[in-house]
Design a protein around this motif. Structure first.
Motif, PDB file in Angstrom:
ATOM      1  N   LEU A   1      11.710  -8.655  -5.449  1.00 22.71           N
ATOM      2  CA  LEU A   1      11.779 -10.097  -5.200  1.00 22.71           C
ATOM      3  C   LEU A   1      12.221 -10.386  -3.767  1.00 22.71           C
ATOM      4  CD1 LEU A   1      13.270 -11.490  -8.522  1.00 22.71           C
ATOM      5  CD2 LEU A   1      10.883 -11.427  -7.783  1.00 22.71           C
ATOM      6  N   ARG A   2      13.179  -9.612  -3.264  1.00 21.64           N
ATOM      7  CA  ARG A   2      13.635  -9.779  -1.883  1.00 21.64           C
ATOM      8  C   ARG A   2      12.500  -9.486  -0.894  1.00 21.64           C
ATOM      9  NH1 ARG A   2      17.524  -6.000  -2.040  1.00 21.64           N
ATOM     10  NH2 ARG A   2      18.633  -6.734  -3.854  1.00 21.64           N
TER      11      ARG A   2
ATOM     12  N   THR B   1       3.072 -11.780  -4.904  1.00 24.54           N
ATOM     13  CA  THR B   1       3.943 -10.609  -4.993  1.00 24.54           C
ATOM     14  C   THR B   1       5.080 -10.857  -5.979  1.00 24.54           C
ATOM     15  OG1 THR B   1       3.433 -10.121  -2.682  1.00 24.54           O
ATOM     16  CG2 THR B   1       5.313  -8.983  -3.639  1.00 24.54           C
ATOM     17  N   ARG B   2       5.667 -12.033  -5.929  1.00 27.65           N
ATOM     18  CA  ARG B   2       6.740 -12.382  -6.857  1.00 27.65           C
ATOM     19  C   ARG B   2       6.233 -12.403  -8.296  1.00 27.65           C
ATOM     20  NH1 ARG B   2       8.097 -16.209  -9.773  1.00 27.65           N
ATOM     21  NH2 ARG B   2       6.481 -17.611  -9.046  1.00 27.65           N
ATOM     22  N   ARG B   3       5.091 -13.044  -8.500  1.00 27.03           N
ATOM     23  CA  ARG B   3       4.518 -13.149  -9.844  1.00 27.03           C
ATOM     24  C   ARG B   3       4.101 -11.784 -10.386  1.00 27.03           C
ATOM     25  NH1 ARG B   3       0.945 -16.581  -8.516  1.00 27.03           N
ATOM     26  NH2 ARG B   3      -0.777 -15.126  -8.304  1.00 27.03           N
ATOM     27  N   ARG B   4       3.513 -10.953  -9.522  1.00 30.45           N
ATOM     28  CA  ARG B   4       3.069  -9.617  -9.947  1.00 30.45           C
ATOM     29  C   ARG B   4       4.261  -8.741 -10.332  1.00 30.45           C
ATOM     30  NH1 ARG B   4       1.669  -6.422 -12.604  1.00 30.45           N
ATOM     31  NH2 ARG B   4       0.535  -4.545 -12.113  1.00 30.45           N
ATOM     32  N   ALA B   5       5.347  -8.835  -9.593  1.00 35.93           N
ATOM     33  CA  ALA B   5       6.550  -8.065  -9.921  1.00 35.93           C
ATOM     34  C   ALA B   5       7.100  -8.504 -11.283  1.00 35.93           C
ATOM     35  CB  ALA B   5       7.606  -8.234  -8.842  1.00 35.93           C
ATOM     36  N   ALA B   6       7.204  -9.809 -11.483  1.00 38.93           N
ATOM     37  CA  ALA B   6       7.735 -10.317 -12.752  1.00 38.93           C
ATOM     38  C   ALA B   6       6.833  -9.918 -13.915  1.00 38.93           C
ATOM     39  CB  ALA B   6       7.887 -11.834 -12.687  1.00 38.93           C
TER      40      ALA B   6
ATOM     41  N   LYS C   1       8.670   1.864  -7.764  1.00 37.24           N
ATOM     42  CA  LYS C   1       9.219   2.259  -6.460  1.00 37.24           C
ATOM     43  C   LYS C   1       8.107   2.432  -5.428  1.00 37.24           C
ATOM     44  CE  LYS C   1      12.579   5.318  -6.476  1.00 37.24           C
ATOM     45  NZ  LYS C   1      13.432   6.474  -6.836  1.00 37.24           N
ATOM     46  N   LYS C   2       6.973   2.960  -5.867  1.00 36.15           N
ATOM     47  CA  LYS C   2       5.834   3.095  -4.961  1.00 36.15           C
ATOM     48  C   LYS C   2       5.334   1.716  -4.535  1.00 36.15           C
ATOM     49  CE  LYS C   2       4.148   7.449  -6.856  1.00 36.15           C
ATOM     50  NZ  LYS C   2       3.097   8.075  -7.673  1.00 36.15           N
ATOM     51  N   GLN C   3       5.262   0.789  -5.484  1.00 37.10           N
ATOM     52  CA  GLN C   3       4.807  -0.558  -5.176  1.00 37.10           C
ATOM     53  C   GLN C   3       5.784  -1.264  -4.228  1.00 37.10           C
ATOM     54  OE1 GLN C   3       1.849  -1.866  -5.829  1.00 37.10           O
ATOM     55  NE2 GLN C   3       1.355   0.117  -6.741  1.00 37.10           N
ATOM     56  N   LEU C   4       7.072  -0.978  -4.367  1.00 40.17           N
ATOM     57  CA  LEU C   4       8.062  -1.549  -3.464  1.00 40.17           C
ATOM     58  C   LEU C   4       7.815  -1.074  -2.032  1.00 40.17           C
ATOM     59  CD1 LEU C   4      10.651  -3.126  -2.834  1.00 40.17           C
ATOM     60  CD2 LEU C   4      11.940  -1.075  -3.489  1.00 40.17           C
ATOM     61  N   GLU C   5       7.543   0.198  -1.862  1.00 43.72           N
ATOM     62  CA  GLU C   5       7.266   0.730  -0.527  1.00 43.72           C
ATOM     63  C   GLU C   5       5.999   0.108   0.061  1.00 43.72           C
ATOM     64  OE1 GLU C   5       9.401   2.504   1.227  1.00 43.72           O
ATOM     65  OE2 GLU C   5      10.681   2.269  -0.528  1.00 43.72           O
ATOM     66  N   VAL C   6       4.977  -0.071  -0.762  1.00 42.50           N
ATOM     67  CA  VAL C   6       3.741  -0.708  -0.302  1.00 42.50           C
ATOM     68  C   VAL C   6       4.034  -2.147   0.125  1.00 42.50           C
ATOM     69  CG1 VAL C   6       1.476  -1.563  -1.041  1.00 42.50           C
ATOM     70  CG2 VAL C   6       2.201   0.753  -1.642  1.00 42.50           C
ATOM     71  N   ALA C   7       4.796  -2.868  -0.689  1.00 44.50           N
ATOM     72  CA  ALA C   7       5.121  -4.267  -0.379  1.00 44.50           C
ATOM     73  C   ALA C   7       5.932  -4.365   0.915  1.00 44.50           C
ATOM     74  CB  ALA C   7       5.884  -4.896  -1.542  1.00 44.50           C
ATOM     75  N   LYS C   8       6.846  -3.433   1.123  1.00 43.72           N
ATOM     76  CA  LYS C   8       7.635  -3.454   2.365  1.00 43.72           C
ATOM     77  C   LYS C   8       6.740  -3.252   3.580  1.00 43.72           C
ATOM     78  CE  LYS C   8      12.137  -1.936   0.690  1.00 43.72           C
ATOM     79  NZ  LYS C   8      13.139  -0.867   0.736  1.00 43.72           N
ATOM     80  N   ARG C   9       5.807  -2.309   3.488  1.00 47.95           N
ATOM     81  CA  ARG C   9       4.890  -2.072   4.604  1.00 47.95           C
ATOM     82  C   ARG C   9       4.004  -3.290   4.836  1.00 47.95           C
ATOM     83  NH1 ARG C   9       4.351   3.044   2.138  1.00 47.95           N
ATOM     84  NH2 ARG C   9       2.326   2.448   1.299  1.00 47.95           N
TER      85      ARG C   9
END
Length: 94
Positions: A22-23, A37-42, A65-73
């Motif tokens: 979410l962050r 991104t917010r909706r997909r995570a939820a 965790k992989k999706q988090l790294e992709v979102a950060k990039r």
């Protein structure tokens, strides 16, 4: 190492991953990408809420965790090419 991969993540770890997603979603300057991104995570967390099988829960956590790294990039890349104007959804009604 295989035993660590099969161990189900704790509630604290799962909530920390959710908050991190979410962050990261808040970092997107584009409204549509940010909300997607917010909706997909939820949706993903809601979908995997009932996983009781430890290997399945560990696999879902690893995928998160992989999706988090992709979102950060992606947030970094999108910040380089931020739109100049705000979306209609972000304009304040006066």
């Amino acid at each position: 190492m295989a035993a660590a991969a099969a161990a189900a993540p704790t509630r604290t770890e799962v909530l920390a991953l959710f908050r991190s997603l979410l962050r990261t979603a808040k970092q997107f300057s584009d409204y549509n990408i940010r909300e997607y991104t917010r909706r997909r995570a939820a949706d993903a967390f809601r979908e995997n809420r009932a996983l009781a099988d430890a290997p399945a829960a560990a696999a879902a956590f690893s995928e998160g965790k992989k999706q988090l790294e992709v979102a950060k990039r992606q947030a970094l890349v999108y910040s380089l090419y931020a739109p100049k104007a705000k979306s209609v959804m972000e304009l304040k009604v006066q």
